[in-house]
Design an enzyme around this catalytic site. Sequence first.
Site: not given
Length: 435
Positions: A306, A363
């Site tokens: 991320h 996700d």
Amino acid sequence: MSEMAKLEVGGQIYEFPIVVGSEGERGIDISTLRGKTGLITLDVGYVNTGSCTSSITYIDGEKGILRYRGIPIEGLAEHSSFVETAYLLVHGKLPSPNQLDRFSKLLTEFSLIHEDMLQFFAHFPPASHPMNILASMVNTLAAFYPHVDAQSMTEEVDITAARLISKIRTLAAVAYKKSIGEPMVYPRHDLRYCTNLLHMMFTSPVTAYTADADVVRAIDMLFIMHADHEQNCSTSAVRLVGSSQANLYASISSGITALWGPLHGGANQAVMEMLEHILADGGNVEKYIDMAKDKDNPFRLMGFGHRVYKNHDPRAKLLKNMCRKLLNKGPGSDPLFDIALKLEERALADDYFVSRKLFPNVDFYSGLIYRSIGIPTSMFTVLFAIARTPGWIAQWKEMVSDPDGRIGRPRQIYTGEGARCYIPLPKRTGESTGA
């Protein structure tokens, strides 16, 4: 006296104040840099640039912390609802029982869209992506509610926020029905926010749909976790467009369009495609771990790592547990979930991934939850947009209410041709430069 940062240019020393946030974040205020030095900063992707101060969302990527208005995401996911979280983001505080009841009733009241809007849906091509339709239709709301702009903040924010938070859910459901060739299903006054969304998506003239309580809770949790995430790509788009005093709907529409990108909101769909590819290739997780570690191989593990989090994404663990709960209640297993678990276990035991802080993000499991509920991949990002709407509204409201706000206007370093003369067309030689 506040602490200062010093910059030396050509033997001249310039000082710039260091700004400290409420959680100890530190930044150098360079708003006077160009005026003092004639220089600008170059920061591709704005990795080191703060575009604003904000009191909405706090993230500590090193410690894996996410808070809305000071409240940890774990507490909200466990105890709150999406509607209550939306109120928190927009108003800056948790609602009283009466305030929450009023806000919920406004969401019900505003759930219908103008009947004339259905004509727009009818003229989209049959293969139109629901995200394309949603962005277009949110922008179209400005024609039906033309006074929601930077000068209209006198309207009670409950009404402004509730109207859009409610209608985007209906627009999304109609976009889905359009994509599968089924007629629109109207919202019901007796159903709560997430239940109503599922009703509008899955009820048909020949099939009744009753939402399972755990399914509703899963959608509620997903929406809470996606409701805001500081100054990401789509939120920055909303703020940038809104800084020109474009109306709220145009600003949110730009956020939806930015969210559509596969590197942003489309990441969970990319995870599902990766898992399906691995399954079709025999489910050899070790093979794909090795491919991801090979710098000469273009394959990347989607759903790992991320931009902000350099530790575990606090949302991923919660979603992993929810995914397991839904599968145990329903089909009992999902080969894609099994592959996901193996990938996570293998990656977290490998120093290559651990040393690079490549941990599963939100996700990685969200698409598996949507899949277990029966939501197609084309709707993943659409639901993300519904969830992010309260955050976008809160960010827009904060931006247009800032007395020191200015229109966004990044600078650049020019690297093109130097000054040169215009050559009339008959005198030009060489290859054609095109029409």
